[in-house]
Design a protein around this motif. Sequence first.
Motif, PDB file in Angstrom:
ATOM      1  N   GLY A   1       0.765  -1.303   0.051  1.00  0.00           N
ATOM      2  CA  GLY A   1      -0.056   0.109  -0.028  1.00  0.00           C
ATOM      3  C   GLY A   1       0.911   1.326  -0.130  1.00  0.00           C
ATOM      4  N   GLU A   2       2.106   1.248  -0.433  1.00  0.00           N
ATOM      5  CA  GLU A   2       3.033   2.296  -0.214  1.00  0.00           C
ATOM      6  C   GLU A   2       3.190   3.034  -1.438  1.00  0.00           C
ATOM      7  N   VAL A   3       3.135   4.471  -1.660  1.00  0.00           N
ATOM      8  CA  VAL A   3       3.698   5.093  -2.560  1.00  0.00           C
ATOM      9  C   VAL A   3       4.762   5.862  -2.106  1.00  0.00           C
ATOM     10  N   VAL A   4       5.673   6.051  -3.038  1.00  0.00           N
ATOM     11  CA  VAL A   4       7.084   6.896  -2.896  1.00  0.00           C
ATOM     12  C   VAL A   4       6.955   7.826  -3.903  1.00  0.00           C
ATOM     13  N   ARG A   5       6.899   9.172  -3.441  1.00  0.00           N
ATOM     14  CA  ARG A   5       6.658  10.340  -4.373  1.00  0.00           C
ATOM     15  C   ARG A   5       7.906  11.177  -4.219  1.00  0.00           C
ATOM     16  N   GLY A   6       8.500  11.410  -5.520  1.00  0.00           N
ATOM     17  CA  GLY A   6       9.603  12.171  -5.630  1.00  0.00           C
ATOM     18  C   GLY A   6      10.976  11.631  -5.291  1.00  0.00           C
ATOM     19  N   ALA A   7      12.008  12.278  -5.829  1.00  0.00           N
ATOM     20  CA  ALA A   7      13.388  11.782  -5.803  1.00  0.00           C
ATOM     21  C   ALA A   7      13.791  11.906  -4.129  1.00  0.00           C
ATOM     22  N   GLY A   8      13.526  12.657  -3.530  1.00  0.00           N
ATOM     23  CA  GLY A   8      14.049  12.905  -2.184  1.00  0.00           C
ATOM     24  C   GLY A   8      13.474  11.616  -1.334  1.00  0.00           C
ATOM     25  N   ASN A   9      12.283  11.189  -1.524  1.00  0.00           N
ATOM     26  CA  ASN A   9      11.582  10.035  -0.778  1.00  0.00           C
ATOM     27  C   ASN A   9      12.382   9.011  -1.251  1.00  0.00           C
ATOM     28  N   ARG A  10      12.499   8.702  -2.607  1.00  0.00           N
ATOM     29  CA  ARG A  10      13.134   7.534  -3.350  1.00  0.00           C
ATOM     30  C   ARG A  10      14.638   7.453  -2.862  1.00  0.00           C
ATOM     31  N   ARG A  11      15.262   8.477  -2.684  1.00  0.00           N
ATOM     32  CA  ARG A  11      16.795   8.425  -2.117  1.00  0.00           C
ATOM     33  C   ARG A  11      16.854   7.770  -0.618  1.00  0.00           C
ATOM     34  N   GLY A  12      15.861   8.518  -0.019  1.00  0.00           N
ATOM     35  CA  GLY A  12      15.805   8.051   1.637  1.00  0.00           C
ATOM     36  C   GLY A  12      15.601   6.711   1.692  1.00  0.00           C
ATOM     37  N   ILE A  13      14.647   6.191   0.999  1.00  0.00           N
ATOM     38  CA  ILE A  13      14.482   4.324   1.104  1.00  0.00           C
ATOM     39  C   ILE A  13      15.601   3.890   0.506  1.00  0.00           C
ATOM     40  N   TYR A  14      16.025   4.226  -0.527  1.00  0.00           N
ATOM     41  CA  TYR A  14      17.485   3.393  -1.026  1.00  0.00           C
ATOM     42  C   TYR A  14      18.505   3.584  -0.316  1.00  0.00           C
ATOM     43  N   ASN A  15      18.904   4.760   0.423  1.00  0.00           N
ATOM     44  CA  ASN A  15      20.046   4.945   1.108  1.00  0.00           C
ATOM     45  C   ASN A  15      19.739   4.226   2.568  1.00  0.00           C
ATOM     46  N   ALA A  16      18.414   3.968   3.212  1.00  0.00           N
ATOM     47  CA  ALA A  16      18.358   3.275   4.254  1.00  0.00           C
ATOM     48  C   ALA A  16      18.068   1.834   4.339  1.00  0.00           C
ATOM     49  N   PHE A  17      17.915   1.057   2.827  1.00  0.00           N
ATOM     50  CA  PHE A  17      17.528  -0.197   2.607  1.00  0.00           C
ATOM     51  C   PHE A  17      18.563  -1.064   3.483  1.00  0.00           C
ATOM     52  N   PRO A  18      18.020  -2.042   4.261  1.00  0.00           N
ATOM     53  CA  PRO A  18      18.890  -2.837   5.017  1.00  0.00           C
ATOM     54  C   PRO A  18      19.864  -3.734   4.213  1.00  0.00           C
ATOM     55  N   GLN A  19      19.290  -4.174   3.203  1.00  0.00           N
ATOM     56  CA  GLN A  19      19.927  -5.109   2.198  1.00  0.00           C
ATOM     57  C   GLN A  19      19.424  -4.888   0.767  1.00  0.00           C
ATOM     58  N   LEU A  20      20.203  -4.258  -0.350  1.00  0.00           N
ATOM     59  CA  LEU A  20      19.596  -4.193  -1.540  1.00  0.00           C
ATOM     60  C   LEU A  20      19.578  -5.631  -2.115  1.00  0.00           C
ATOM     61  N   PRO A  21      18.796  -5.776  -2.927  1.00  0.00           N
ATOM     62  CA  PRO A  21      18.545  -7.290  -3.724  1.00  0.00           C
ATOM     63  C   PRO A  21      19.597  -7.361  -4.633  1.00  0.00           C
ATOM     64  N   THR A  22      19.987  -8.704  -5.064  1.00  0.00           N
ATOM     65  CA  THR A  22      20.558  -8.842  -6.491  1.00  0.00           C
ATOM     66  C   THR A  22      19.371  -9.211  -7.390  1.00  0.00           C
ATOM     67  N   ILE A  23      19.245  -8.396  -8.408  1.00  0.00           N
ATOM     68  CA  ILE A  23      18.122  -8.811  -9.404  1.00  0.00           C
ATOM     69  C   ILE A  23      18.837  -9.517 -10.548  1.00  0.00           C
ATOM     70  N   THR A  24      17.804 -10.607 -10.964  1.00  0.00           N
ATOM     71  CA  THR A  24      18.120 -11.404 -12.023  1.00  0.00           C
ATOM     72  C   THR A  24      16.988 -11.305 -12.948  1.00  0.00           C
ATOM     73  N   PRO A  25      17.292 -10.446 -14.196  1.00  0.00           N
ATOM     74  CA  PRO A  25      15.988 -10.073 -14.939  1.00  0.00           C
ATOM     75  C   PRO A  25      15.605 -11.617 -15.634  1.00  0.00           C
ATOM     76  N   ARG A  26      14.473 -11.859 -15.864  1.00  0.00           N
ATOM     77  CA  ARG A  26      13.987 -12.876 -16.584  1.00  0.00           C
ATOM     78  C   ARG A  26      13.709 -12.515 -17.972  1.00  0.00           C
ATOM     79  N   ARG A  27      12.869 -11.454 -18.133  1.00  0.00           N
ATOM     80  CA  ARG A  27      12.438 -10.780 -19.558  1.00  0.00           C
ATOM     81  C   ARG A  27      11.827  -9.608 -19.436  1.00  0.00           C
ATOM     82  N   LEU A  28      12.049  -8.889 -20.400  1.00  0.00           N
ATOM     83  CA  LEU A  28      11.506  -7.421 -20.595  1.00  0.00           C
ATOM     84  C   LEU A  28      10.598  -7.497 -21.808  1.00  0.00           C
ATOM     85  N   LEU A  29       9.462  -6.895 -21.735  1.00  0.00           N
ATOM     86  CA  LEU A  29       8.719  -6.579 -22.827  1.00  0.00           C
ATOM     87  C   LEU A  29       8.176  -5.167 -22.684  1.00  0.00           C
TER      88      LEU A  29
END
Length: 138
Positions: A52-80
């Motif tokens: 149910g979360e909505v992150v609005r704007g660069a400042g909030n995005r930066r805040g979340i990603y800088n506080a992330f306990p552990q960023l994931p490793t992303i393995t893409p499967r496909r792009l459409l």
Amino acid sequence: MAGQMVNEQGVNEQDANEKIVKRLIDCINDRHIEVMDELFHDDAVMHWPQSGEVVRGAGNRRGIYNAFPQLPTITPRRLLSGGNLVVAEARLDYGGPTYETVFIFEFRDGRIAKETAYWSEAFQAPEWRSQWVEISST
């Protein structure tokens, strides 16, 4: 290239948008989240319907990603992609739990304007369906 949008530099916009999504995945995997500022509009919205979360704007995005306990490793499967949309299917690995994920990216003027993300922790297929299904390795 009938039906495909081409930008002023003669680049297919769908290809350009997919390259931005690939660069986003790379910057997260390489732990260079500052690159996200180049990929998202300052007023971009990130929507996570399951929490149910909505992150609005660069400042909030930066805040979340800088506080992330552990960023994931992303393995893409496909792009459409089509028009101003790119859908990415991927696996997120947080060094323990893994999540099957679908990202929907909406673009405006060559940058991400909105990201909607759905994710689910993988689970064991129930035995009762085994006669009708195949088990995927990905």
